[in-house]
Design a protein around this motif. Structure first.
Motif, short mmCIF file in Angstrom:
data_model
loop_
_atom_site.label_atom_id
_atom_site.label_comp_id
_atom_site.label_asym_id
_atom_site.label_seq_id
_atom_site.Cartn_x
_atom_site.Cartn_y
_atom_site.Cartn_z
N GLY A 23 -4.79 -6.23 -17.06
CA GLY A 23 -6.15 -6.74 -17.03
C GLY A 23 -6.41 -7.82 -16.01
O GLY A 23 -7.51 -8.41 -16.01
N HIS A 24 -5.47 -8.09 -15.13
CA HIS A 24 -5.68 -9.12 -14.11
C HIS A 24 -6.52 -8.56 -12.96
O HIS A 24 -6.59 -7.34 -12.75
N ARG A 25 -7.16 -9.45 -12.23
CA ARG A 25 -7.84 -9.09 -10.98
C ARG A 25 -6.93 -9.53 -9.85
O ARG A 25 -6.62 -10.72 -9.72
N ILE A 26 -6.47 -8.59 -9.03
CA ILE A 26 -5.44 -8.87 -8.03
C ILE A 26 -6.00 -8.64 -6.63
O ILE A 26 -6.48 -7.54 -6.30
N LEU A 27 -5.93 -9.68 -5.81
CA LEU A 27 -6.32 -9.59 -4.41
C LEU A 27 -5.06 -9.60 -3.54
O LEU A 27 -4.18 -10.44 -3.74
N VAL A 28 -4.98 -8.68 -2.59
CA VAL A 28 -3.84 -8.66 -1.67
C VAL A 28 -4.35 -8.72 -0.25
O VAL A 28 -5.39 -8.15 0.08
N SER A 29 -3.61 -9.42 0.60
CA SER A 29 -3.99 -9.53 2.01
C SER A 29 -3.59 -8.25 2.74
O SER A 29 -2.68 -7.54 2.32
N PRO A 30 -4.23 -7.96 3.86
CA PRO A 30 -3.97 -6.71 4.58
C PRO A 30 -2.93 -6.86 5.69
O PRO A 30 -2.92 -6.06 6.62
N ARG A 31 -2.08 -7.87 5.61
CA ARG A 31 -1.13 -8.11 6.70
C ARG A 31 -0.28 -6.87 6.97
O ARG A 31 -0.06 -6.48 8.11
N ASN A 32 0.25 -6.27 5.91
CA ASN A 32 0.90 -4.96 6.02
C ASN A 32 -0.12 -3.96 5.49
O ASN A 32 -0.21 -3.70 4.29
N ALA A 33 -0.91 -3.40 6.41
CA ALA A 33 -2.05 -2.58 6.01
C ALA A 33 -1.63 -1.36 5.21
O ALA A 33 -2.29 -0.98 4.23
N GLN A 38 -1.53 1.31 -0.04
CA GLN A 38 -0.77 2.02 -1.07
C GLN A 38 -0.95 1.36 -2.43
O GLN A 38 -1.14 2.04 -3.44
N LEU A 39 -0.89 0.01 -2.46
CA LEU A 39 -1.06 -0.71 -3.72
C LEU A 39 -2.47 -0.53 -4.27
O LEU A 39 -2.67 -0.36 -5.47
N ALA A 40 -3.48 -0.57 -3.39
CA ALA A 40 -4.86 -0.40 -3.84
C ALA A 40 -5.08 0.99 -4.42
O ALA A 40 -5.86 1.16 -5.38
N ALA A 41 -4.40 1.98 -3.88
CA ALA A 41 -4.53 3.35 -4.40
C ALA A 41 -3.78 3.53 -5.71
O ALA A 41 -4.19 4.30 -6.57
N GLU A 42 -2.68 2.80 -5.86
CA GLU A 42 -1.80 2.99 -7.01
C GLU A 42 -2.18 2.13 -8.20
O GLU A 42 -2.00 2.54 -9.36
N VAL A 43 -2.68 0.92 -7.95
CA VAL A 43 -2.96 -0.05 -9.01
C VAL A 43 -4.46 -0.34 -9.05
O VAL A 43 -5.02 -0.89 -8.09
#
Length: 254
Positions: A23-33, A38-43
């Motif tokens: 239930g967390h809201r997770i923001l990731v930087s695009p340094r390794n696009a 992949q993480l945005a598609a999977e999680v």
């Protein structure tokens, strides 16, 4: 909780997967696009955002950059008081992080390993971090340390994984030379080693496991004696980290 990750390498991916479905809201930087996508598609909880938005939109920020890159990326980002900063970077001491992440003051360093994705990962941390405990304590072993030097010594010992796996693969190759089945040899050796390791070893458990494998003249005792010189090689290798990790020579003299 709103959680941000600056840097999107393998360790970030493992931590994000360990938080999936909570239930967390997770923001990731695009340094390794590629990894970020992949993480945005999977999680489902993951959103890709620029560095400044990751920091501005997060209660807890994980620093997962190379130390030399952090000096370029972190200054000017909107860190703030009351925000928890958790670094997983090697060669970035607390004093440096305090300067780079000001005015944030709740700053800790930990050492996540890939198993954090599924749980069961030991997490030494300095100083103690309530945020780390909240996010990962239910499925992982949190180990607060008394000093930054004590934490850094864990960094040195974490390098043991590679030589141990190298030794295990040598044994797998030796076994497969007789069975002709490398896959089965790997499965056997991995399961055998796993079976002797306590799930959460505590004072003396490892020594007790070794004692059970110490029958005089037995195969285990014989091979251990043959490999005894490797213990000195291991200690020399670990001691080679002293300068890099800022370890006091007096702490581990025997």
């Amino acid at each position: 909780m709103r959680i941000g990750f600056l840097g999107t390498g393998e360790i970030t991916a493992a931590m994000v997967r360990g938080l999936k479905g909570q239930g967390h809201r997770i923001l990731v930087s695009p340094r390794n696009a590629g990894m970020a996508a992949q993480l945005a598609a999977e999680v489902a909880e993951v959103t890709i955002a620029p560095n400044d938005e990751v920091v501005a939109g997060s209660e807890v920020v994980f620093l997962c950059l190379l130390a030399r890159v952090a000096g370029e990326v972190l200054p000017g980002l909107p860190f703030r008081q009351g925000q928890s900063i958790i670094s997983v970077m090697v060669d970035a001491p607390i004093a440096t992080l305090q300067r780079l992440c000001a005015p944030a003051t709740d700053i800790a360093i930990t050492i996540p390993l890939p198993p954090i994705a599924v749980g069961g990962c030991p997490l030494p941390v300095y100083p103690a971090s309530p945020a780390l405990e909240t996010l990962f304590g239910a499925r992982n072993l949190i180990l607060p340390q008394p000093s930054e030097a004590a934490l850094n010594a864990h960094l040195g010992v974490s390098a043991l994984c590679s030589p141990i796996l190298d030794q295990i693969l040598t044994a797998v190759d030796w076994l497969a030379g007789f069975t002709g089945n490398p896959g089965a040899a790997e499965a056997y050796v991995a399961a055998m080693i796993r079976g002797y390791l306590p799930e959460r070893a505590n004072g003396g458990d490892l020594a007790g496991a070794l004692q059970k494998l110490s029958t005089e003249g037995g195969l285990n005792a014989t091979l251990r004696a043959a490999m005894a010189p490797a213990k000195d090689d291991l200690r020399r290798g670990l001691d080679g980290f002293r300068s890099r990790l800022g370890l006091d020579e007096r702490k581990t003299e025997t």
